[in-house]
Enzyme design. Structure first.
Site, mmCIF file in Angstrom:
data_model
loop_
_atom_site.group_PDB
_atom_site.id
_atom_site.type_symbol
_atom_site.label_atom_id
_atom_site.label_comp_id
_atom_site.label_asym_id
_atom_site.label_seq_id
_atom_site.Cartn_x
_atom_site.Cartn_y
_atom_site.Cartn_z
ATOM 1 N N THR A 209 48.914 27.568 -0.684
ATOM 2 C CA THR A 209 49.022 26.167 -1.093
ATOM 3 C C THR A 209 49.239 26.089 -2.595
ATOM 4 O O THR A 209 48.786 26.967 -3.328
ATOM 5 C CB THR A 209 47.697 25.471 -0.714
ATOM 6 O OG1 THR A 209 47.620 25.432 0.707
ATOM 7 C CG2 THR A 209 47.571 24.077 -1.273
ATOM 8 N N THR A 260 42.374 24.702 -2.815
ATOM 9 C CA THR A 260 43.078 25.537 -1.838
ATOM 10 C C THR A 260 42.043 26.348 -1.084
ATOM 11 O O THR A 260 41.042 26.772 -1.661
ATOM 12 C CB THR A 260 44.093 26.468 -2.521
ATOM 13 O OG1 THR A 260 44.658 27.330 -1.516
ATOM 14 C CG2 THR A 260 43.482 27.318 -3.616
ATOM 15 N N GLY A 263 40.678 24.527 4.757
ATOM 16 C CA GLY A 263 40.629 23.084 4.553
ATOM 17 C C GLY A 263 39.522 22.353 5.275
ATOM 18 O O GLY A 263 38.971 21.378 4.752
HETATM 19 N N1 ASP Z 1 43.827 24.125 2.181
HETATM 20 C C1 ASP Z 1 45.000 24.311 2.990
HETATM 21 C C2 ASP Z 1 44.758 23.764 4.361
HETATM 22 O O1 ASP Z 1 43.665 23.931 4.864
HETATM 23 C C3 ASP Z 1 45.427 25.731 3.107
HETATM 24 C C4 ASP Z 1 45.533 26.472 1.824
HETATM 25 O O2 ASP Z 1 44.957 26.089 0.824
HETATM 26 O O3 ASP Z 1 46.232 27.474 1.806
HETATM 27 O O4 ASP Z 1 45.680 23.229 4.935
#
Ligand code: ASP
Length: 343
Positions: A209, A260, A263
């Site tokens: 992300t 990030t 989530g």
């Molecule tokens: N936080 C993001 C999600 O859960 C994933 C990520 O940060 O890579 O969609």
């Protein structure tokens, strides 16, 4: 028991004194040196957190990621150094990272179980706490631009899927064939998840992300985040990135945050808002507040990290994974890129 006026007055005076010395009441003095144009600013960016280790990464790959982060940081720094707003800086950085296939946002996003790219993004303006977010979009080249259009051109905060795409068309955003987002590496990762070689929350392969937080010369903060979410996600799963207060938050009275990680845990903790709330109501610095909230998120079972910038120019990272793609800069000459913990 009734309090007599004699006792009430000192209590009120003490409360007023506490207020006047609290960091909320006083406009924070900038801790930053001005740049050559007399502007003071700070910016932090991320490209995801995970289990990246020096051993597992080839020197070529490491150099590629460092160059990509350095380039994106410079894009944001240029906006701020020329007197641009924090909002424009975070938009420009996230667009750059969405266009870069190294990261799980825009081109290079991970695939859903059904083999699609469903993109989420959010942006927030600390001046007014205006916010815009989109979830599950499949044809918009730069989801962060769509999130910004939702904030600036609609009465809403969050739009999803076909409706968000219709709004994108009506507002002249660039539309692409869904194939545009494809990369063979992400496709391969989906096959590994489907064959059971990778677990649902394999941090090494799924994160990436992107996000940016900044404070501009006028002391305004902004935050933006963009993601393809998790490899193999299904049932319309949406993570924290587009959820205002979880993966993204900005408030001039406190800070700007982009997160990030896994989530679901960041949503349950309300990570981004929680960090801002601690900064508003305690005398903690940004690092202490971010570390405390990441510790709580970790205790729930969450992996990942945050970037935080305050109106007085603190720019910090906090993560509980072995690494986080990250960079930060400020008007005083700071310009650094990091991947692994402890560097
Ligand atoms: N936080 C993001 C999600 O859960 C994933 C990520 O940060 O890579 O969609």
């Amino acid at each position: 028991m009734k309090t007599t006026p004699k006792f009430r007055l000192p209590v009120i005076a003490a409360a007023l004194m506490a207020l006047s010395t609290s960091p909320v009441a006083a406009a924070p003095a900038k801790v930053l040196m001005p740049d050559a144009n007399g502007h003071t600013w700070a910016i932090a960016i991320h490209g995801g957190a995970g289990t990246m280790s020096r051993e597992a990464m080839t020197p070529e790959k490491e150099a590629e990621y460092r160059a990509a982060l350095d380039h994106a940081l410079k894009v944001g720094e240029q906006v701020l150094a020329s007197g641009g707003s924090a909002l424009d800086a975070v938009t420009a950085v996230v667009v750059t990272l969405e266009d870069d296939p190294h990261f799980n946002a825009g081109k290079g996003a991970v695939f859903t179980w059904e083999g699609r790219n469903e993109l989420d993004s959010a942006i927030m303006d600390g001046r007014t706490r205006a916010a815009g977010a989109v979830a599950g979009v499949t044809i918009v080249k730069n989801p962060v631009k769509l999130a910004r259009a939702v904030m600036e051109k609609s009465p809403h905060v969050m739009l999803a899927r076909e409706g968000a795409e219709q709004f994108a068309r009506e507002n002249g955003l660039e539309i692409v064939d869904p194939k545009y987002f494809y990369t063979s590496e992400r496709w391969q990762q989906l096959q590994e998840v489907k064959s059971g070689k990778l677990s649902w929350f394999d941090v090494d392969r799924k994160y990436g992300t992107v996000g940016a937080v900044a404070v501009d010369s006028e002391g305004h903060v902004a935050a933006a985040t963009s993601t393809g979410g998790l490899t193999g996600k299904r049932w319309g799963r949406i993570g924290d990135s587009p959820v205002i207060g979880a993966g993204t938050y900005a408030d001039d009275r406190a800070c700007a945050v982009s997160a990030t990680g896994s989530g679901e845990f960041f949503i349950r903790e309300g990570v981004a808002h929680e960090i801002c709330a601690r900064l508003r109501f305690t005398k903690e610095n940004a690092q202490t507040a971010a570390d405390a909230v990441m510790a709580e998120t970790g205790a729930l079972g969450g992996d990942g990290g945050v970037i935080v910038v305050t109106p007085d120019g603190q720019a910090v990272f906090s993560f509980n994974t072995p690494g986080m793609y990250r960079a930060r800069g400020n008007s005083g000459g700071l310009h650094e890129v990091g991947i692994f913990a402890g560097e």
